[in-house]
Design an enzyme around this catalytic site. Structure first.
Site, mmCIF file in Angstrom:
data_model
loop_
_atom_site.group_PDB
_atom_site.id
_atom_site.type_symbol
_atom_site.label_atom_id
_atom_site.label_comp_id
_atom_site.label_asym_id
_atom_site.label_seq_id
_atom_site.Cartn_x
_atom_site.Cartn_y
_atom_site.Cartn_z
ATOM 1 N N CYS A 2 0.856 -1.173 0.000
ATOM 2 C CA CYS A 2 0.000 0.000 0.000
ATOM 3 C C CYS A 2 0.895 1.226 0.000
ATOM 4 C CB CYS A 2 -0.862 -0.018 1.251
ATOM 5 S SG CYS A 2 -1.708 -1.599 1.472
ATOM 6 N N ARG A 27 0.807 1.740 -6.010
ATOM 7 C CA ARG A 27 1.011 0.657 -5.051
ATOM 8 C C ARG A 27 -0.285 -0.065 -4.692
ATOM 9 N NH1 ARG A 27 6.090 1.381 -2.845
ATOM 10 N NH2 ARG A 27 5.617 -0.130 -1.231
ATOM 11 N N TRP A 74 -3.798 -1.904 -1.284
ATOM 12 C CA TRP A 74 -3.891 -3.127 -2.070
ATOM 13 C C TRP A 74 -4.180 -4.218 -1.056
ATOM 14 C CZ3 TRP A 74 -1.371 -7.913 -2.484
ATOM 15 C CH2 TRP A 74 -1.665 -8.633 -3.652
ATOM 16 N N ASN A 98 1.619 -0.506 5.570
ATOM 17 C CA ASN A 98 1.984 -1.184 4.325
ATOM 18 C C ASN A 98 2.771 -2.423 4.725
ATOM 19 O OD1 ASN A 98 2.935 -1.925 1.775
ATOM 20 N ND2 ASN A 98 4.657 -0.511 1.900
ATOM 21 N N GLY A 99 2.272 -3.605 4.341
ATOM 22 C CA GLY A 99 2.967 -4.838 4.702
ATOM 23 C C GLY A 99 1.976 -5.855 5.236
ATOM 24 N N GLU A 477 6.035 -12.502 -22.578
ATOM 25 C CA GLU A 477 5.681 -11.114 -22.265
ATOM 26 C C GLU A 477 4.367 -10.717 -22.947
ATOM 27 O OE1 GLU A 477 6.251 -8.885 -20.310
ATOM 28 O OE2 GLU A 477 5.983 -6.931 -21.231
ATOM 29 N N LYS A 481 1.112 -9.477 -20.975
ATOM 30 C CA LYS A 481 0.531 -8.158 -21.266
ATOM 31 C C LYS A 481 -0.954 -8.285 -21.563
ATOM 32 C CE LYS A 481 2.816 -6.027 -20.285
ATOM 33 N NZ LYS A 481 4.091 -5.783 -19.679
ATOM 34 N N GLU A 484 -3.037 -9.364 -18.379
ATOM 35 C CA GLU A 484 -3.157 -8.434 -17.251
ATOM 36 C C GLU A 484 -4.049 -7.239 -17.565
ATOM 37 O OE1 GLU A 484 1.261 -6.310 -17.492
ATOM 38 O OE2 GLU A 484 0.320 -6.495 -15.547
ATOM 39 N N HIS A 500 4.458 -30.683 -27.876
ATOM 40 C CA HIS A 500 4.601 -31.472 -26.643
ATOM 41 C C HIS A 500 3.410 -31.253 -25.706
ATOM 42 C CE1 HIS A 500 8.601 -32.749 -27.785
ATOM 43 N NE2 HIS A 500 8.838 -31.499 -28.147
ATOM 44 N N LYS A 599 1.088 -1.586 -9.289
ATOM 45 C CA LYS A 599 2.306 -1.358 -10.070
ATOM 46 C C LYS A 599 3.523 -1.967 -9.385
ATOM 47 C CE LYS A 599 4.707 0.544 -13.383
ATOM 48 N NZ LYS A 599 4.704 -0.250 -14.624
HETATM 49 O O1 M6R Z 1 8.943 -3.161 -10.352
HETATM 50 P P1 M6R Z 1 9.351 -4.493 -10.927
HETATM 51 O O2 M6R Z 1 9.978 -4.380 -12.276
HETATM 52 O O3 M6R Z 1 10.210 -5.288 -9.978
HETATM 53 O O4 M6R Z 1 7.999 -5.294 -11.107
HETATM 54 C C1 M6R Z 1 8.005 -6.629 -11.513
HETATM 55 C C2 M6R Z 1 6.637 -7.083 -11.942
HETATM 56 O O5 M6R Z 1 5.717 -6.935 -10.894
HETATM 57 C C3 M6R Z 1 6.118 -6.304 -13.150
HETATM 58 O O6 M6R Z 1 7.006 -6.378 -14.219
HETATM 59 C C4 M6R Z 1 4.746 -6.854 -13.602
HETATM 60 O O7 M6R Z 1 4.896 -8.151 -14.084
HETATM 61 C C5 M6R Z 1 4.126 -5.922 -14.651
HETATM 62 N N1 M6R Z 1 2.826 -5.505 -14.213
HETATM 63 C C6 M6R Z 1 3.926 -6.557 -15.984
HETATM 64 O O8 M6R Z 1 3.411 -5.665 -16.910
#
Ligand code: M6R
Length: 604
Positions: A2, A27, A74, A98-99, A477, A481, A484, A500, A599
């Site tokens: 958070c 966050r 969060w 936060n935690g 990736e 993308k 998400e 496979h 994020k």
């Molecule tokens: O801040 P970071 O690069 O360590 O974050 C890692 C992942 O949480 C981040 O890349 C996440 O997978 C993205 N939302 C993907 O788009």
């Protein structure tokens, strides 16, 4: 994971707390809340969902206070409802956290047996009750706080307001970041320097185990043993203005378009265009016998591309591992290893824990980070920067390509240091890499191919992505993308793995997106496409103009600029980002703040 903020102000704080929370929404955005002292009493306003809901609550029922705390959540324990929104209040105490308080269940049982009544399902509320119980025994606020902290296990950054203590805010950190900011007659405390950006650029990073009390006159910091300590004051380069989307519809769209500049700035940290030499400031790769990359999510896929480069160019044995797995086994790393964390935020809990695991064992650590004031940046032996600028969209785009650009440069530097290439080849590769920003710009401009394909993909329930070599991490990736931000189920596979197992999923309702520039692996991937088409599958091929002329009959084609294989991961990243973006827009999804995500993931 958070975001938290507190202000001991000389003027009303509610609007400024909200301004900080807007910077902390990366966050979490499940709920938000404020508490302030009004005539010595705690008043609070909370709302479920995005910050704008809290703003509506405040517009209807203003909070007029000069000392206050705020939180954007969060959810970990308890549903994302108003009842579970922070601040949590017990008696004279209001807390934001936060935690995760791991021992909250026995503490809660103990407090209930002691007559305390709980109003939320959170782990955090126990902290408010614990401190209030100590206050009720007659302890001074700071002593009561310290006594309560001694009962907690888990990770926390806590900020606490005490009724009747006008001008006092207390904070503590263990495992989650917390900074103190100095202003003119005001003091601030919050998750990071970004949150404090509108008020001050003079910040003190608390260390693990520290607790602090702040008032109008300053801050008193104590270490985990309760001893007073000084922590260095840093002047941080934070602009007070919040990053805006400009004319773009979403931050993700803007950040896709930022990529040529982001890569250019990043490359300038590693390549001298005058001498055509490439450097790796702080690390001599000739002195390293193994590279261990740790990262999460998109950053891990950048690391997988890095592995191809470090092994093929520099002959440096390289492993890549998801940080959350790395930290829970006993990796056999010798003293000649370098652990390289990759992270946009520099705060991801699992990546940080993996770094610390290495550090504790005497292994040299480095971090490729975009947030240069982050915990990772400060804790590692060597910080390699990306210069993507603030990335706001939860889906990583420009941070990813900047990471790949930096890794490519570092692999060239490593190849030279390890005598795998001479100065001539170093100059040639540097020249190829410096072309990447222009090629990325071309790929962004040339996105007309994607609209009809996005229409088709938006109707799908499942999508498969295939790639070979360095295009395999891009397939992973692409799938990440898409899922998400558009909530369509997607999986990435190495093209050779298709037969496979995954080929059983092929039918006319499941688009297969194949990423295949016209390189040495094209023909093999082309065979995989034919296998899919023979079974009635629909193939979308992302390739270059040459590859398009050799595409099997019946595939839809997206054409990216032709490029050297060295920079293909950078160039081909663009169409996969644009496909995910356009599909999400068509589906009306919340592109920049997708459901359930944040994020920066600062809990395990
Ligand atoms: O801040 P970071 O690069 O360590 O974050 C890692 C992942 O949480 C981040 O890349 C996440 O997978 C993205 N939302 C993907 O788009």
């Amino acid at each position: 994971m958070c975001g938290i903020i507190g202000i001991v102000g000389a003027a009303p704080v509610a609007e400024r707390l909200v301004e900080s929370l807007r910077r902390l929404e990366y966050r979490g955005y499940d709920s938000a809340g404020l508490a302030g002292l009004v005539d010595g009493r705690i008043e609070r306003r909370r709302a479920e969902g995005k910050l704008r809901n809290l703003e509506a609550v405040l517009a209807a029922d203003p909070l007029v206070a000069t000392v206050g705390i705020g939180h954007t959540r969060w959810a970990t324990h308890g549903a994302p409802t108003t009842r579970n929104a922070h601040p949590h209040v017990a008696g004279r105490i209001a807390v934001v956290h936060n935690g995760i308080i791991e021992n909250f269940a026995p503490l809660k049982a103990e407090l209930i047996a002691d007559g305390h009544r709980f109003e939320s399902d959170t782990d955090t509320e126990v902290v408010a009750h614990l401190i209030d119980r100590e206050l009720a025994k007659g302890l001074a606020p700071v002593t009561a706080f310290k006594t309560a902290l001694d009962r907690l296990s888990g990770a926390y950054a806590l900020v606490v307001l005490v009724a009747g203590e006008e001008g006092l805010i207390m904070g503590a950190r263990r495992g989650s970041p917390l900074v103190v900011g100095e202003g003119e007659g005001e003091m601030y405390i919050g998750t990071d320097a970004l949150a404090l950006g509108p008020f001050t650029n003079r910040v003190v990073h608390l260390e693990d185990g520290d607790f602090v009390d702040i008032d109008h006159d300053g801050a008193r910091i104590f270490d985990r043993d309760g001893e007073p300590v000084e922590r260095p004051l840093r002047i941080v380069p934070i602009a007070s203005a919040l990053v805006e989307k400009g004319n773009y519809r979403h931050f993700m769209e803007k950040e896709i378009h930022d990529q040529p500049d982001a890569c250019q700035h990043t490359l300038s940290a590693y390549i001298d265009p005058i001498t055509s030499t490439v450097s790796s400031p702080g690390v001599d790769f000739a002195a390293i016998d193994r590279l261990q990359i740790v990262a999460c999510g998109t950053a891990c896929y950048a690391g997988m591309i890095g592995r191809y480069l470090f092994e093929s160019l520099a002959g440096l044995p390289t492993d890549v591992e998801i940080a959350s797995e790395f930290r829970y086994r006993e990796p056999a790393l010798g003293p000649g290893a370098l652990c390289l964390a990759i992270s946009q935020s520099g705060e991801t809990a699992d990546t940080l824990a993996a770094l610390r695991w290495c550090k504790e064992r005497g292994i040299t650590t480095a971090a490729l980070v975009n947030s240069h004031e982050s915990t990772m940046a400060r804790e590692v032996d060597v910080m390699f920067p990306t210069h993507a600028g603030p990335e706001i969209g939860v889906a990583s785009t420009k941070a990813f390509t900047s990471q790949v650009a930096a890794l490519t440069a570092l692999a060239i530097a490593a190849a030279r240091q390890r005598n795998r290439i001479g100065a001539g080849e170093e100059a040639r590769l540097a020249g190829v890499l410096l072309e990447a920003p222009r090629l990325i710009a071309d790929a962004i401009l040339d996105d007309g191919w994607i609209a009809p394909i996005a229409q088709e993909i938006a109707k799908a329930r499942d999508v498969l992505y295939l790639g070979r070599g360095a295009m395999y991490p891009l397939a992973l990736e692409g799938a990440l993308k898409l899922k998400e931000i558009s909530y369509i189920h997607a999986e990435g596979y190495a093209a050779g793995e298709l037969k496979h197992g995954p080929i059983a999923l092929v039918d006319e309702a499941t688009p297969i997106i194949v990423i295949a520039p016209s390189d040495a692996l094209f023909e093999k991937t082309s065979s995989n496409m034919s296998e899919v088409i023979a079974r009635g599958g629909r193939v979308v091929l992302i390739t270059d103009a040459h590859g398009a002329t050799h595409a099997p009959e019946g595939v839809s084609v997206v054409i990216a600029p032709h490029c050297d294989p060295l920079v293909a991961p950078l160039v081909f990243a663009v169409p996969i980002q644009v496909i995910a973006y356009q599909v999400a827009v068509l589906k009306g999804a919340d592109v920049d703040q997708p459901r359930n995500l944040a994020k920066s993931v600062t809990v395990e």
